[in-house]
Scaffold this motif. Structure first.
Motif: not given
Length: 109
Positions: A10-21, A38-45, A51-56
């Protein structure tokens, strides 16, 4: 943020102040429809262990990634390091890390 979990990478790569990949390793037989937000956010956590703060989520794809390690990585005095010895998807961003690892611990072959 990167994680290697028994469920997969799993990875969360910041793409600027408002976005991540976001990246989640899943079976190649899965489809994006099987991964609601919901499954994506749960699985990342789960994989990050917190916990990972969800977003669009604006886009989802299942992308087959591959990794190939050449062997032998040495021919006489010539050593292959990093991207030359390991074919990893550019999304893995591992070329420099692999080169440093290879230089520190060269394999003979």
């Amino acid at each position: 943020m990167l994680a290697v979990h028994s469920y997969g990478f799993a990875a969360r790569i910041t793409r600027g102040p408002e976005a991540s990949r976001l990246y989640l390793q899943c079976p190649l037989t899965d489809t994006a429809d099987q991964w609601p937000d919901e499954r994506v956010w749960d699985e990342l956590g789960t994989r990050f262990g917190e916990p990972v703060a969800p977003g669009p989520i604006t886009s989802k794809q299942v992308v087959p990634l591959r990794g190939v390690v050449f062997s032998p990585v040495r021919h006489g005095r010539l050593f292959l390091l990093g991207d030359a010895a390991h074919l990893i998807s550019p999304m893995g961003a591992e070329g420099m890390s692999l080169a440093l690892h290879d230089a520190r611990r060269p394999r003979c072959g």
